[in-house]
Design a protein around this motif. Structure first.
Motif, PDB file in Angstrom:
ATOM      1  N   GLU A   1       0.864  22.306   0.947  1.00 23.77           N
ATOM      2  CA  GLU A   1       1.514  22.125   2.244  1.00 23.77           C
ATOM      3  C   GLU A   1       0.537  22.430   3.374  1.00 23.77           C
ATOM      4  OE1 GLU A   1       5.126  23.994   4.900  1.00 23.77           O
ATOM      5  OE2 GLU A   1       5.333  24.050   2.720  1.00 23.77           O
ATOM      6  N   PHE A   2      -0.181  23.542   3.247  1.00 22.43           N
ATOM      7  CA  PHE A   2      -1.121  23.926   4.297  1.00 22.43           C
ATOM      8  C   PHE A   2      -2.270  22.924   4.401  1.00 22.43           C
ATOM      9  CE2 PHE A   2      -4.895  26.104   5.873  1.00 22.43           C
ATOM     10  CZ  PHE A   2      -4.430  26.501   7.110  1.00 22.43           C
ATOM     11  N   ASN A   3      -2.822  22.508   3.269  1.00 19.58           N
ATOM     12  CA  ASN A   3      -3.949  21.586   3.303  1.00 19.58           C
ATOM     13  C   ASN A   3      -3.565  20.252   3.924  1.00 19.58           C
ATOM     14  OD1 ASN A   3      -5.596  23.518   2.220  1.00 19.58           O
ATOM     15  ND2 ASN A   3      -5.562  22.701   0.149  1.00 19.58           N
ATOM     16  N   SER A   4      -2.351  19.789   3.688  1.00 18.39           N
ATOM     17  CA  SER A   4      -1.879  18.555   4.315  1.00 18.39           C
ATOM     18  C   SER A   4      -1.794  18.733   5.829  1.00 18.39           C
ATOM     19  CB  SER A   4      -0.514  18.157   3.759  1.00 18.39           C
ATOM     20  OG  SER A   4      -0.627  17.820   2.411  1.00 18.39           O
ATOM     21  N   TYR A   5      -1.287  19.886   6.249  1.00 19.03           N
ATOM     22  CA  TYR A   5      -1.214  20.195   7.674  1.00 19.03           C
ATOM     23  C   TYR A   5      -2.624  20.257   8.277  1.00 19.03           C
ATOM     24  CZ  TYR A   5      -0.973  23.126  11.843  1.00 19.03           C
ATOM     25  OH  TYR A   5      -1.153  23.639  13.096  1.00 19.03           O
ATOM     26  N   TYR A   6      -3.524  20.944   7.603  1.00 19.29           N
ATOM     27  CA  TYR A   6      -4.903  21.101   8.086  1.00 19.29           C
ATOM     28  C   TYR A   6      -5.571  19.735   8.227  1.00 19.29           C
ATOM     29  CZ  TYR A   6      -9.016  24.101   8.740  1.00 19.29           C
ATOM     30  OH  TYR A   6     -10.078  24.771   9.264  1.00 19.29           O
ATOM     31  N   ASP A   7      -5.358  18.876   7.248  1.00 18.81           N
ATOM     32  CA  ASP A   7      -5.917  17.531   7.298  1.00 18.81           C
ATOM     33  C   ASP A   7      -5.345  16.749   8.472  1.00 18.81           C
ATOM     34  OD1 ASP A   7      -7.654  15.541   6.316  1.00 18.81           O
ATOM     35  OD2 ASP A   7      -6.011  14.592   5.224  1.00 18.81           O
ATOM     36  N   SER A   8      -4.061  16.948   8.770  1.00 21.29           N
ATOM     37  CA  SER A   8      -3.431  16.229   9.883  1.00 21.29           C
ATOM     38  C   SER A   8      -4.034  16.627  11.227  1.00 21.29           C
ATOM     39  CB  SER A   8      -1.914  16.466   9.892  1.00 21.29           C
ATOM     40  OG  SER A   8      -1.611  17.772  10.350  1.00 21.29           O
ATOM     41  N   LEU A   9      -4.629  17.805  11.300  1.00 16.67           N
ATOM     42  CA  LEU A   9      -5.285  18.245  12.528  1.00 16.67           C
ATOM     43  C   LEU A   9      -6.648  17.565  12.723  1.00 16.67           C
ATOM     44  CD1 LEU A   9      -4.638  22.105  12.399  1.00 16.67           C
ATOM     45  CD2 LEU A   9      -3.375  20.386  13.705  1.00 16.67           C
ATOM     46  N   GLY A  10      -7.148  16.918  11.674  1.00 23.69           N
ATOM     47  CA  GLY A  10      -8.440  16.243  11.755  1.00 23.69           C
ATOM     48  C   GLY A  10      -9.616  17.187  11.637  1.00 23.69           C
ATOM     49  N   ILE A  11      -9.396  18.359  11.043  1.00 23.21           N
ATOM     50  CA  ILE A  11     -10.491  19.332  10.922  1.00 23.21           C
ATOM     51  C   ILE A  11     -10.755  19.699   9.472  1.00 23.21           C
ATOM     52  CG2 ILE A  11     -10.310  20.314  13.227  1.00 23.21           C
ATOM     53  CD1 ILE A  11      -8.528  22.472  12.136  1.00 23.21           C
TER      54      ILE A  11
ATOM     55  N   HIS B   1     -13.208  41.067   3.369  1.00 20.42           N
ATOM     56  CA  HIS B   1     -13.265  39.617   3.612  1.00 20.42           C
ATOM     57  C   HIS B   1     -11.848  39.074   3.617  1.00 20.42           C
ATOM     58  CE1 HIS B   1     -17.611  39.225   3.060  1.00 20.42           C
ATOM     59  NE2 HIS B   1     -17.471  40.081   2.066  1.00 20.42           N
ATOM     60  N   LEU B   2     -11.441  38.521   4.733  1.00 20.63           N
ATOM     61  CA  LEU B   2     -10.166  37.835   4.801  1.00 20.63           C
ATOM     62  C   LEU B   2     -10.423  36.411   4.320  1.00 20.63           C
ATOM     63  CD1 LEU B   2      -7.214  37.560   5.577  1.00 20.63           C
ATOM     64  CD2 LEU B   2      -7.953  37.069   7.912  1.00 20.63           C
ATOM     65  N   ASP B   3      -9.939  36.098   3.133  1.00 19.38           N
ATOM     66  CA  ASP B   3     -10.195  34.782   2.556  1.00 19.38           C
ATOM     67  C   ASP B   3      -9.243  33.730   3.092  1.00 19.38           C
ATOM     68  OD1 ASP B   3     -12.317  35.642   0.911  1.00 19.38           O
ATOM     69  OD2 ASP B   3     -10.882  36.399  -0.554  1.00 19.38           O
ATOM     70  N   SER B   4      -7.968  34.053   3.127  1.00 18.35           N
ATOM     71  CA  SER B   4      -6.986  33.053   3.502  1.00 18.35           C
ATOM     72  C   SER B   4      -5.708  33.715   3.973  1.00 18.35           C
ATOM     73  CB  SER B   4      -6.694  32.164   2.280  1.00 18.35           C
ATOM     74  OG  SER B   4      -5.895  31.065   2.635  1.00 18.35           O
ATOM     75  N   VAL B   5      -5.152  33.197   5.048  1.00 20.31           N
ATOM     76  CA  VAL B   5      -3.818  33.595   5.490  1.00 20.31           C
ATOM     77  C   VAL B   5      -3.084  32.309   5.840  1.00 20.31           C
ATOM     78  CG1 VAL B   5      -4.554  34.086   7.881  1.00 20.31           C
ATOM     79  CG2 VAL B   5      -2.442  35.069   6.997  1.00 20.31           C
ATOM     80  N   ILE B   6      -1.969  32.111   5.177  1.00 23.39           N
ATOM     81  CA  ILE B   6      -1.199  30.876   5.334  1.00 23.39           C
ATOM     82  C   ILE B   6       0.259  31.231   5.593  1.00 23.39           C
ATOM     83  CG2 ILE B   6      -0.259  28.889   4.072  1.00 23.39           C
ATOM     84  CD1 ILE B   6      -2.924  28.679   2.634  1.00 23.39           C
ATOM     85  N   VAL B   7       0.833  30.606   6.608  1.00 23.13           N
ATOM     86  CA  VAL B   7       2.273  30.681   6.860  1.00 23.13           C
ATOM     87  C   VAL B   7       2.741  29.243   7.043  1.00 23.13           C
ATOM     88  CG1 VAL B   7       4.080  31.464   8.438  1.00 23.13           C
ATOM     89  CG2 VAL B   7       2.148  32.963   7.920  1.00 23.13           C
ATOM     90  N   THR B   8       3.804  28.876   6.346  1.00 25.27           N
ATOM     91  CA  THR B   8       4.291  27.492   6.423  1.00 25.27           C
ATOM     92  C   THR B   8       4.808  27.190   7.827  1.00 25.27           C
ATOM     93  OG1 THR B   8       6.518  28.077   5.696  1.00 25.27           O
ATOM     94  CG2 THR B   8       4.929  27.443   3.987  1.00 25.27           C
TER      95      THR B   8
ATOM     96  N   TYR C   1       7.989  28.646   9.221  1.00 24.77           N
ATOM     97  CA  TYR C   1       8.021  30.056   9.604  1.00 24.77           C
ATOM     98  C   TYR C   1       7.006  30.428  10.675  1.00 24.77           C
ATOM     99  CZ  TYR C   1      11.277  30.815   5.809  1.00 24.77           C
ATOM    100  OH  TYR C   1      12.375  30.762   4.999  1.00 24.77           O
ATOM    101  N   CYS C   2       6.317  29.433  11.235  1.00 24.79           N
ATOM    102  CA  CYS C   2       5.351  29.723  12.305  1.00 24.79           C
ATOM    103  C   CYS C   2       6.067  30.302  13.517  1.00 24.79           C
ATOM    104  CB  CYS C   2       4.615  28.445  12.709  1.00 24.79           C
ATOM    105  SG  CYS C   2       3.320  28.014  11.554  1.00 24.79           S
ATOM    106  N   GLN C   3       5.339  31.048  14.306  1.00 19.84           N
ATOM    107  CA  GLN C   3       5.844  31.652  15.534  1.00 19.84           C
ATOM    108  C   GLN C   3       6.938  32.695  15.285  1.00 19.84           C
ATOM    109  OE1 GLN C   3       4.177  30.882  18.365  1.00 19.84           O
ATOM    110  NE2 GLN C   3       2.948  29.557  17.076  1.00 19.84           N
ATOM    111  N   GLN C   4       6.963  33.269  14.080  1.00 21.78           N
ATOM    112  CA  GLN C   4       7.946  34.312  13.783  1.00 21.78           C
ATOM    113  C   GLN C   4       7.282  35.659  13.470  1.00 21.78           C
ATOM    114  OE1 GLN C   4      11.044  33.146  11.016  1.00 21.78           O
ATOM    115  NE2 GLN C   4      10.917  31.024  11.683  1.00 21.78           N
TER     116      GLN C   4
END
Length: 160
Positions: free
Chosen positions: A22-32, A94-101, A104-107
């Motif tokens: 889910e996160f990777n699809s979102y990240y890809d949609s940002l074009g980055i 080392h903070l490797d990854s933090v993901i929130v769907t 649930y963003c902005q909560q």
């Protein structure tokens, strides 16, 4: 909301896989996402995700999900490493990854996850935490700076 320590069960791997895709699809949609081998997410073999997940659970690592009832809303992963001799502090987090769907963003879940990780680092005797973020991910860079992270160096790359 509840923090849940991950284990090497198939159920936790499936939770991780769902959140990653889910996160990777979102990240890809940002074009980055062009610098990531993991994007597009649907082209990555499940075995590669499994290897990454298990590496997060290795000794000296931290991996915690955050959930609302039975809905897993995100996770955080990180580790502690020893710095080479000559550095003032002996350990670094080392903070490797933090993901929130997106649901649930902005909560404030990201802050709950980050605070739990920082507390774990303090318990390990760590005073410094570092992370890598893509320069093009302006939203994330701004977020981390507001949390107190400072740009220390730049890493550049090019395709040849």
């Amino acid at each position: 909301m509840e923090l849940v320590k991950a284990n090497d069960s198939e159920a936790d791997f499936q939770r991780f896989l769902k959140l990653e895709k889910e996160f990777n699809s979102y990240y890809d949609s940002l074009g980055i996402g062009e610098q990531y081998v993991r994007i597009p997410a649907d082209k990555i073999p499940v075995a590669d995700y499994k290897k990454e997940f298990l590496s997060y659970l290795a000794g000296g690592s931290y991996f915690v999900f955050i959930r609302e009832q039975n809905d897993y809303a995100g996770y955080i992963s990180g580790s502690v490493d020893k710095l080479p001799s000559g550095y003032q502090d002996g350990l670094v987090g080392h903070l490797d990854s933090v993901i929130v769907t997106e649901k649930y963003c902005q909560q404030g879940l990201d802050k709950i996850l980050m605070d739990s990780f920082f507390e774990w680092l303090r318990q390990q005797g760590v005073e410094i935490c570092q992370l890598h973020v893509k320069a093009k991910n302006i939203k994330a860079v701004s977020y981390y700076e507001k949390m107190g992270f400072e740009v220390d160096n730049l890493r550049m790359w090019m395709k040849i």
